[in-house]
Each structure stands twice: as C-alpha cells, then as structure tokens.
Design a protein around this motif. Structure first.
Motif, PDB file in Angstrom:
ATOM      1  N   VAL A  96      -4.884   0.615  -3.644  1.00 20.96           N
ATOM      2  CA  VAL A  96      -5.578  -0.627  -4.007  1.00 20.96           C
ATOM      3  C   VAL A  96      -4.597  -1.797  -3.990  1.00 20.96           C
ATOM      4  O   VAL A  96      -3.377  -1.613  -4.093  1.00 20.96           O
ATOM      5  N   CYS A  97      -5.139  -3.014  -3.871  1.00 21.38           N
ATOM      6  CA  CYS A  97      -4.323  -4.247  -3.791  1.00 21.38           C
ATOM      7  C   CYS A  97      -3.219  -4.060  -2.760  1.00 21.38           C
ATOM      8  O   CYS A  97      -2.042  -4.305  -3.023  1.00 21.38           O
ATOM      9  N   ALA A  98      -3.593  -3.587  -1.589  1.00 19.26           N
ATOM     10  CA  ALA A  98      -2.602  -3.195  -0.589  1.00 19.26           C
ATOM     11  C   ALA A  98      -2.793  -3.892   0.746  1.00 19.26           C
ATOM     12  O   ALA A  98      -2.017  -3.681   1.671  1.00 19.26           O
ATOM     13  N   GLY A  99      -3.873  -4.688   0.893  1.00 19.60           N
ATOM     14  CA  GLY A  99      -4.154  -5.341   2.174  1.00 19.60           C
ATOM     15  C   GLY A  99      -4.874  -4.424   3.142  1.00 19.60           C
ATOM     16  O   GLY A  99      -4.971  -4.723   4.332  1.00 19.60           O
ATOM     17  N   LEU A 100      -5.397  -3.310   2.624  1.00 20.42           N
ATOM     18  CA  LEU A 100      -6.043  -2.318   3.492  1.00 20.42           C
ATOM     19  C   LEU A 100      -7.576  -2.347   3.378  1.00 20.42           C
ATOM     20  O   LEU A 100      -8.260  -1.508   3.962  1.00 20.42           O
ATOM     21  N   GLY A 101      -8.097  -3.308   2.613  1.00 24.88           N
ATOM     22  CA  GLY A 101      -9.550  -3.472   2.509  1.00 24.88           C
ATOM     23  C   GLY A 101     -10.233  -2.320   1.797  1.00 24.88           C
ATOM     24  O   GLY A 101     -11.405  -2.039   2.063  1.00 24.88           O
ATOM     25  N   GLY A 102      -9.533  -1.672   0.881  1.00 28.39           N
ATOM     26  CA  GLY A 102     -10.078  -0.482   0.204  1.00 28.39           C
ATOM     27  C   GLY A 102     -11.345  -0.766  -0.585  1.00 28.39           C
ATOM     28  O   GLY A 102     -12.312  -0.008  -0.496  1.00 28.39           O
TER      29      GLY A 102
END
Ligand code: C5P
Length: 287
Positions: A96-102
C-alpha cells in the motif's frame, strides 16, 4: 451469491503533470501498464444490509473509508439495488502507498464483481465513469492493459500493448503521500518531462528497449526525501541489465523492465538482500 477475482497492480511507464486544474486536481499525461502482481477480492452478498470489509491488515480502514466500500456504495447508488449485506474479503499482496494502484484496483475489482453478481451488465465505459467518482486511478483499472491516461486519469486511450516484459519491483521502507507530492509540483517549473509521444511510437514499433529507455516520472524530481534510495535502486536494476528503471506513480516503488528472466532474477535477488518488498512479476494485457 459469491464471486472471487484478482485485482491487478499497475505501473506508470511515464508520468507527466501537465497543469493544475481549478478544482485543485492536476491534469496528467501518463502511460499505465497492468502487471501480474495482484490482490484477491472475494464478495459474498446475502439478504440483509451493510458493507463489511475484511482485509486482514490493521493499517487499512475496514469502514466506509476503504475504497472497496466506496466502490460498493457507488455501485448500489447507481443501480438502485437494495436489501443485501455485502461482505468483501481482500487478500492483500500489493504493497500500500506504493504507487502501484493497490487501492484503486481493489475498487475497480469490486465494481466488476458486483456487476457480475447482479448481472447489471454496466459495461466498461459506465464502470469507468462510476470508478472516477471515488478514485483517479480506478477508471484505468477497470480494463487495464497498456493505456494513456489524461485529465485526472479518467480520459483513457488504448495503446498498442507493450511487448512482454519481466518487471522487478522494489519498494523502499518509506512511503510517499500522493497529495503531498502533487503539492510540490510547480508545472511551469518542470524542467524535464517524459517523451510520451516517443513511448507511444516505440509501443507501435513493438520496441521494448525504446519504451524502457524513455521511461520518466516527474515526481522523482520533487521528492522531499528518499531520492538517494530511489537512485540506488535504479542503479542496481540498470547494473543488472534492466532495459530501463523508474519510480512508479507517486512512489515509493521503483521498477525495472527486463526482456530476460535470468537477468530479472539476478536483479530481484540482489535487491531482496536489502529491501523487504521486492517482486519479480510480468506485464499482462488488459483484464
Ligand atoms: O483521486 P485520488 O483519491 O486517487 O487522488 C488522491 C489525491 O491526489 C487527490 O486528493 C489530489 O490531491 C491528488 N491528485 C491530483 N491530481 C490528479 C490525481 C490526484 O492532484 N490527477
């Protein structure tokens, strides 16, 4: 009524912030790509009421602030369907909060599952418009694949699918706040921007090297901290023969594209010695 589906993560092959809009949001020009890293979303609808979220993660909201709950509420609001208790179970694999659009992909997945369960046949366009009411990356995640996104992220153009690539992801231990990073962007002061049209041409030419060489994310230039770590991860990827490496979205995950599994495995192994959240996945076409 019970359905399970995979919700796939995305990477930003390029990310440009073009201008600030009057409502405070920003006009983007970003090429997004679905990858095989996924959450698993299961929804069970039974007679009753209420929306219940179980992600098994204490740091994620289990109430109406969870994007999956917002998606379910938006679906019921549009369709007028009533009288069901909705249990959403999310097996989280995407950091999460990773720029991966989770979060966005979970929201999109909830819309698609409910559309299937209730046989509402809303179709891609209506689901994208509905998704845009609760998250800028949700419309992309409805169909996924390789797309150019403009506006807030809701104006989507299908691109030539990227040639298959192995993707090594590495998320450093710090996270970046998306609104905070947008706050640091001064559009008139951006000195370097991605060659978005060059990437689109390379996609049309099926030239993975040409795509990877041009990858660029304007957020990397305004990071308040952690820039050195981002650069170190990029160097490790390039030293291991990634065709290109860049930060995705508002970070902090960095990824490299590879056309060779052995080299991707080497990069993944080396990064895993220093970082906990490392993944070796691949690009996938639209879902
Ligand atoms: O739409 P979403 O909730 O994903 O956006 C999170 C935040 O990112 C917004 O509150 C806004 O501050 C910023 N944002 C933006 N321009 C965009 C998308 C997001 O300024 N196109």
């Amino acid at each position: 009524m019970k359905e399970t589906s995979l919700a796939y993560a995305k990477i930003n092959i390029s990310l440009d912030v073009v201008s600030k809009m009057l409502d405070g949001y920003h006009n983007l020009r970003t090429i997004m790509q679905t990858i095989s890293l996924s959450d698993e979303v299961t929804i069970e609808c039974t007679p009753g009421k209420g929306i219940y979220i179980d992600s098994g993660k204490s740091y994620l909201p289990s109430d109406e602030n969870n994007i999956a709950a917002k998606a379910a509420r938006a679906f019921y609001g549009l369709t007028g369907i009533d009288g069901y208790s909705t249990h959403i179970k999310i097996k989280k694999n995407i950091p999460v909060c990773a720029g991966l659009g989770g979060g966005s992909t979970d929201g999109a997945c909830v819309l698609k599952i409910l559309d299937k369960i209730f046989e509402t046949k809303l179709g891609r366009k209506k689901l994208e418009v509905l998704g845009n009411t609760f998250g800028s990356d949700v419309p992309f995640s409805i169909d996924g694949g390789t797309k150019l996104a403009e506006g807030r992220g809701e104006i989507l153009f299908d691109l030539e699918p990227i040639p298959h690539a192995y993707v090594v992801l590495c998320k450093p231990s710090f996270s970046c706040s998306t609104p905070e990073l947008f706050g640091y962007i001064k559009c008139e002061k951006i000195r370097a921007r991605p060659d978005t049209d060059g990437i689109i041409k390379a996609l049309e030419d099926r030239d993975l090297g040409g795509v990877a060489r041009r990858m660029y994310n304007v957020f990397e230039d305004v990071l308040p901290n952690g820039k050195q770590t981002i650069d170190e991860i990029k160097s490790t990827l390039i030293d291991n023969y990634a065709l290109g490496a860049v930060m995705t979205g508002s970070g902090s995950t960095v990824f490299g594209l590879f056309d060779n599994i052995t080299k991707a495995q080497d990069a993944h192994k080396e990064l895993s010695e220093n970082y906990r959240d490392c993944f070796l996945v691949e690009t996938i076409p639209n879902t």
